[in-house]
Design an enzyme around this catalytic site. Structure first.
Site, PDB file in Angstrom:
ATOM      1  CE1 TYR A 160      42.606  40.123  30.142  1.00 47.11           C
ATOM      2  CE2 TYR A 160      42.747  37.960  29.116  1.00 47.11           C
ATOM      3  CZ  TYR A 160      42.191  38.805  30.063  1.00 47.11           C
ATOM      4  OH  TYR A 160      41.230  38.345  30.931  1.00 47.11           O
ATOM      5  CD  GLU A 197      37.851  45.105  27.610  1.00 41.69           C
ATOM      6  OE1 GLU A 197      36.800  44.910  28.263  1.00 41.69           O
ATOM      7  OE2 GLU A 197      38.955  45.276  28.142  1.00 41.69           O
ATOM      8  CB  THR A 231      42.813  41.940  39.900  1.00 37.66           C
ATOM      9  OG1 THR A 231      42.368  43.200  39.396  1.00 37.66           O
ATOM     10  CG2 THR A 231      43.278  41.079  38.747  1.00 37.66           C
ATOM     11  CG  PHE A 238      50.721  38.682  34.360  1.00 34.44           C
ATOM     12  CD1 PHE A 238      49.592  38.930  33.591  1.00 34.44           C
ATOM     13  CD2 PHE A 238      51.296  39.738  35.049  1.00 34.44           C
ATOM     14  CE1 PHE A 238      49.044  40.201  33.509  1.00 34.44           C
ATOM     15  CE2 PHE A 238      50.757  41.018  34.981  1.00 34.44           C
ATOM     16  CZ  PHE A 238      49.626  41.243  34.200  1.00 34.44           C
ATOM     17  NE  ARG A 264      37.710  48.426  37.746  1.00 29.67           N
ATOM     18  CZ  ARG A 264      38.663  47.674  37.214  1.00 29.67           C
ATOM     19  NH1 ARG A 264      38.420  46.931  36.161  1.00 29.67           N
ATOM     20  NH2 ARG A 264      39.877  47.663  37.726  1.00 29.67           N
ATOM     21  NE  ARG A 280      38.129  39.336  39.284  1.00 28.99           N
ATOM     22  CZ  ARG A 280      38.328  40.526  38.724  1.00 28.99           C
ATOM     23  NH1 ARG A 280      38.389  41.627  39.470  1.00 28.99           N
ATOM     24  NH2 ARG A 280      38.469  40.622  37.411  1.00 28.99           N
ATOM     25  CG  ASN A 310      40.750  36.955  37.737  1.00 30.91           C
ATOM     26  OD1 ASN A 310      40.479  36.369  36.687  1.00 30.91           O
ATOM     27  ND2 ASN A 310      41.181  38.194  37.760  1.00 30.91           N
ATOM     28  CG  HIS A 351      37.956  40.988  31.564  1.00 28.82           C
ATOM     29  ND1 HIS A 351      39.120  41.675  31.821  1.00 28.82           N
ATOM     30  CD2 HIS A 351      37.280  41.726  30.640  1.00 28.82           C
ATOM     31  CE1 HIS A 351      39.155  42.774  31.071  1.00 28.82           C
ATOM     32  NE2 HIS A 351      38.052  42.825  30.339  1.00 28.82           N
ATOM     33  CE  LYS A 371      39.377  36.669  33.556  1.00 34.91           C
ATOM     34  NZ  LYS A 371      40.698  37.063  34.101  1.00 34.91           N
TER      35      LYS A 371
HETATM   36  P1  CMP Z   1      41.402  40.567  34.109  1.00 28.49           P
HETATM   37  O1  CMP Z   1      40.424  41.400  34.839  1.00 28.49           O
HETATM   38  O2  CMP Z   1      40.901  39.583  33.127  1.00 28.49           O
HETATM   39  O3  CMP Z   1      42.412  41.548  33.363  1.00 28.49           O
HETATM   40  C1  CMP Z   1      43.760  41.291  33.178  1.00 28.49           C
HETATM   41  C2  CMP Z   1      44.189  40.040  33.864  1.00 28.49           C
HETATM   42  O4  CMP Z   1      45.576  39.913  34.067  1.00 28.49           O
HETATM   43  C3  CMP Z   1      43.621  40.024  35.264  1.00 28.49           C
HETATM   44  O5  CMP Z   1      42.242  39.768  35.198  1.00 28.49           O
HETATM   45  C4  CMP Z   1      44.456  38.973  35.946  1.00 28.49           C
HETATM   46  O6  CMP Z   1      43.942  37.662  35.746  1.00 28.49           O
HETATM   47  C5  CMP Z   1      45.776  39.108  35.228  1.00 28.49           C
HETATM   48  N1  CMP Z   1      46.768  39.809  36.064  1.00 28.49           N
HETATM   49  C6  CMP Z   1      46.777  41.097  36.400  1.00 28.49           C
HETATM   50  N2  CMP Z   1      47.851  41.372  37.186  1.00 28.49           N
HETATM   51  C7  CMP Z   1      48.507  40.208  37.333  1.00 28.49           C
HETATM   52  C8  CMP Z   1      49.687  39.827  38.040  1.00 28.49           C
HETATM   53  N3  CMP Z   1      50.386  40.719  38.744  1.00 28.49           N
HETATM   54  N4  CMP Z   1      50.065  38.536  37.980  1.00 28.49           N
HETATM   55  C9  CMP Z   1      49.357  37.637  37.283  1.00 28.49           C
HETATM   56  N5  CMP Z   1      48.218  37.931  36.587  1.00 28.49           N
HETATM   57  C10 CMP Z   1      47.807  39.206  36.628  1.00 28.49           C
END
Ligand code: CMP
Length: 144
Positions: free
Chosen positions: A58, A135, A100, A66, A94, A111, A121, A124, A18
């Site tokens: 997304y 994807e 996350t 969010f 993962r 992370r 973070n 992805h 990212k």
């Molecule tokens: P990513 O792995 O890119 O996949 C979905 C993204 O949504 C995740 O990383 C986070 O950056 C974001 N995300 C997931 N849950 C939340 C949350 N509760 N609040 C804010 N951002 C979130």
């Protein structure tokens, strides 16, 4: 006798480094983490994601509070998109990325070492074989 496993479950996962990963100049270190975990970099490109592509990527989060900040952030600068391939690539990715929310990610995970919070973070990774397939097609437009 040496046992050669026939069930290695070779998978692909779509990884995004990212905008913060590029800005902090840790992209090389992040790529090495995937290679060191035994995964092969099958595809890689640097792009700037626009809102339309981000919204599609997304789309499962479209109704979440969010969603707006997630799109704004992922579109805020260049990213590196990769397809990694290898045994259990989705689970392995993962594991090395960590949870996350970067604040909850242990040190030693990507992370935990380079991320800031749940939005910023740093990486992805696909969460299932089905997501990976979707994807990879979305970003590389080719047969999975
Ligand atoms: P990513 O792995 O890119 O996949 C979905 C993204 O949504 C995740 O990383 C986070 O950056 C974001 N995300 C997931 N849950 C939340 C949350 N509760 N609040 C804010 N951002 C979130």
């Amino acid at each position: 006798m040496i046992q050669i496993s026939k069930n290695k479950n070779i998978e692909k996962s779509l990884i995004i480094i990212k905008p913060d990963g590029i800005q902090k100049r840790v992209a090389g270190k992040i790529i090495s983490r995937f290679e060191d975990a035994g995964l092969e970099i099958e595809r890689m490109k640097m792009i700037r994601i626009d809102e339309e592509l981000a919204g599609e990527h997304y789309k499962e989060h479209r109704k979440k509070s969010f969603f707006g900040s997630l799109l704004k952030y992922i579109c805020s600068g260049p990213v590196i998109i990769m397809v990694v391939r290898g045994p259990e690539a989705i689970l392995k990715s993962r594991e090395i990325m960590g949870p996350t929310d970067s604040r909850k990610a242990p040190s030693g995970t990507i992370r935990g070492d380079f991320g800031e919070d749940i939005t910023v973070n740093v990486v992805h990774g696909s969460d299932s074989p089905r997501s990976a397939e979707r994807e990879v097609r979305l970003f590389f437009g080719e047969n999975f």
